[in-house]
Design a protein around this motif. Structure first.
Motif, PDB file in Angstrom:
ATOM      1  N   MET A   1      -7.294 -19.449 -15.071  1.00  0.00           N
ATOM      2  CA  MET A   1      -6.790 -18.510 -14.205  1.00  0.00           C
ATOM      3  C   MET A   1      -6.152 -17.201 -15.931  1.00  0.00           C
ATOM      4  O   MET A   1      -6.257 -15.664 -15.508  1.00  0.00           O
ATOM      5  CB  MET A   1      -5.664 -18.916 -14.259  1.00  0.00           C
ATOM      6  N   TRP A   2      -5.305 -18.282 -16.777  1.00  0.00           N
ATOM      7  CA  TRP A   2      -5.407 -16.946 -17.720  1.00  0.00           C
ATOM      8  C   TRP A   2      -5.991 -15.949 -17.932  1.00  0.00           C
ATOM      9  O   TRP A   2      -6.244 -14.992 -19.183  1.00  0.00           O
ATOM     10  CB  TRP A   2      -4.647 -17.474 -19.082  1.00  0.00           C
TER      11      TRP A   2
ATOM     12  N   PHE B   1      -6.320 -24.016 -14.382  1.00  0.00           N
ATOM     13  CA  PHE B   1      -5.002 -22.925 -14.774  1.00  0.00           C
ATOM     14  C   PHE B   1      -4.944 -22.218 -16.190  1.00  0.00           C
ATOM     15  O   PHE B   1      -3.922 -21.965 -16.514  1.00  0.00           O
ATOM     16  CB  PHE B   1      -3.787 -23.198 -14.614  1.00  0.00           C
ATOM     17  N   PHE B   2      -5.767 -22.933 -16.512  1.00  0.00           N
ATOM     18  CA  PHE B   2      -6.485 -22.170 -18.011  1.00  0.00           C
ATOM     19  C   PHE B   2      -7.209 -21.131 -17.440  1.00  0.00           C
ATOM     20  O   PHE B   2      -6.685 -19.808 -18.416  1.00  0.00           O
ATOM     21  CB  PHE B   2      -7.179 -23.236 -19.044  1.00  0.00           C
TER      22      PHE B   2
ATOM     23  N   LEU C   1      -6.440 -28.623 -14.656  1.00  0.00           N
ATOM     24  CA  LEU C   1      -6.151 -28.197 -16.043  1.00  0.00           C
ATOM     25  C   LEU C   1      -6.833 -26.942 -16.405  1.00  0.00           C
ATOM     26  O   LEU C   1      -6.761 -26.070 -16.959  1.00  0.00           O
ATOM     27  CB  LEU C   1      -6.536 -29.540 -17.228  1.00  0.00           C
ATOM     28  N   VAL C   2      -8.727 -27.480 -16.085  1.00  0.00           N
ATOM     29  CA  VAL C   2      -9.204 -25.742 -16.283  1.00  0.00           C
ATOM     30  C   VAL C   2      -8.955 -24.902 -15.495  1.00  0.00           C
ATOM     31  O   VAL C   2      -8.773 -23.667 -16.049  1.00  0.00           O
ATOM     32  CB  VAL C   2     -10.750 -26.334 -16.105  1.00  0.00           C
TER      33      VAL C   2
END
Lengths: 253, 225
Positions: free
Chosen positions: B79-80, B76-77, B73-74
């Motif tokens: 990444m933004w 792929f967060f 979750l962290v």
């Protein structure tokens, strides 16, 4: 019914308690990790952190749906590349693998479908079969090549008169953890998404989901239900077992 | 308080915000990446749990462990965070000519001379201009980041971006590329922070944007808004 509601009404099961414990661990894990790096930021109340991260994860579902090319096939390999002994991986240990009687097994079909009659294994075997040798990718990082065979889900959906403009196909499984999952209709209609009955041309073993599991090349391993008992077509987001723990729903590869 | 004339804005607000958002994103990616690594290690070691984002207690168990979900979750967060700050930074850089002025040219003789100065502890570090060692360091960081994006896309979508993975050697090799790219970035951070500690006056301008006018080289003042 949500855990929150059962909690208020005092009807918590053992599974709920385990689930809550895991949710707390997830939050604590996040806040501890975040605090070591973001010293000074107040992340002790990490409910919003977890919530925001899951919101971003749902956004990532949309991005993946947008990127998904429904005609793109996973590369296939010669049959010799398929592993003889595949890796067992599940939430439960091998000793808890359910052994289901294939003669009494039925696949329930429900939701936005014309024909809701349950299916026997023999009926599934009588449908046109397909097989492929492709790579299975696990969210943990490992991958393995195997050979899976069965009925294309796309053909099955047409056979039962499913509304293929619906958004989701959901699966419920007959296993020790009550696994469930759901996929987008585009992935469900992908040519390499099958109701899997065989591995290396032999009936799949109990530990890999006998008598029937869903196998697809365009999703991570944790999205591939074993011991499938019911299939449901719906427009309401069904979520799933691992998704409840925070794993990404689309989980496409 | 000094009058405004004594200060110049060395780093515009856009650059400052991008820098710190990027920094936070990188640290989150590394910490969560350690946890993801621990789930299926490439080598004969695990990252210690106090360096990990996501619960590290049972990271060696099968993927019923909740640490992996949290770490993903962290990851792929964060990444933004990188994606958006990079987008803003590049757009700003192109519009303002930031890159041309800051990074080019890199002359070999200048690099060698600066490396020797650096080793003797005499490297000049004028605010607002970059010496050749810095330029080389940033060029290295850009190259490594490009490899990280490349291998990251292959790991994220090994089928959808299958063709992208072929030059790298496929999914399994991409895991190693992603690992060593991480190591390169950690190396960059160490040198980057070490240089900052050697010349601490460079830090305040990256926070407030302001630098004393007499500390800034004349030609760098072109950046003043």
């Amino acid at each position: 019914m949500t855990i929150e509601r059962r909690l208020r009404e005092g009807g918590l099961s053992n599974r709920d308690v385990i689930d809550l414990k895991r949710r707390l661990l997830l939050r604590n894990g996040l806040s501890l990790g975040a605090m070591t790096l973001l010293a000074g930021c107040d992340v002790t109340n990490s409910g919003p952190v977890d919530g925001s991260l899951r919101l971003v994860s749902r956004f990532n579902d949309g991005v993946q749906g947008f990127l998904f090319d429904p005609n793109k096939l996973a590369p296939t390999y010669p049959e010799s590349a398929a592993a003889r002994e595949f890796r067992f991986n599940a939430q439960y240990g091998e000793e808890k693998v359910p052994v289901i009687n294939p003669d009494t097994w039925r696949l329930e079909v429900s939701g936005l479908v014309a024909n809701k009659a349950p299916w026997t294994l023999e009926q599934l075997k009588a449908l046109p079969q397909t097989s492929y040798v492709a790579r299975h990718v696990c969210v943990e990082g490992w991958s393995m090549i195997g050979k899976w065979g069965g009925v294309p889900l796309r053909a099955f959906l047409e056979k039962v008169g499913a509304d293929t403009s619906a958004k989701y196909v959901a699966f419920r499984c007959d296993d020790p953890i009550g696994y469930s999952s759901s996929i987008d209709m585009a992935s469900a209609r992908h040519p390499q998404t099958i109701l899997c009955l065989t591995y290396l041309d032999k009936p799949i073993e109990p530990k890999f989901g006998a008598p029937m599991r869903i196998k697809m090349t365009r999703k991570l391993g944790f999205k591939q239900p074993k011991h499938v008992a019911a299939l449901h077509v719906t427009n309401d987001y069904p979520g799933g077992y691992w998704e409840n723990y925070g794993y990404n729903w689309f989980a496409g590869v | 308080m000094r009058s405004g004339d004594d200060y110049v804005i060395l780093h515009p607000a856009v650059i400052r915000v991008c820098h710190w958002v990027w920094a936070a994103g990188i640290l989150l990616l590394i910490g969560s990446g350690f946890q993801i690594y621990n789930q299926e290690p490439l080598f004969d070691f695990y990252f210690p749990s106090n360096l990990i984002i996501g619960n590290g207690d049972d990271s060696v168990a099968v993927h019923n462990d909740i640490g992996l979900a949290a770490a993903l979750l962290v990851h792929f967060f964060a990444m933004w965070l990188l994606f958006t700050s990079l987008l803003v930074y590049v757009a700003y850089g192109l519009v303002k000519g930031h890159f041309r002025r800051k990074f080019l040219p890199i002359w070999p003789r200048q690099v060698i001379g600066d490396v020797f100065d650096f080793l003797r502890g005499r490297l000049s570090h004028d605010l607002g201009t970059r010496n050749a060692v810095q330029k080389l360091l940033y060029a290295f960081a850009v190259a490594v980041m490009a490899m990280m994006v490349w291998s990251g896309l292959v790991l994220w979508k090994p089928i959808q971006f299958y063709e992208l993975g072929i030059p790298l050697g496929g999914y399994d090799v991409a895991r190693y590329v992603h690992f060593f790219g991480m190591a390169g970035i950690v190396l960059f951070i160490i040198v980057h922070v070490a240089l900052t500690l050697m010349v601490p006056k460079v830090l305040p301008p990256m926070i407030t944007g302001r630098a004393r006018r007499d500390q800034v080289e004349a030609h760098a003042q072109g950046e003043t808004p």
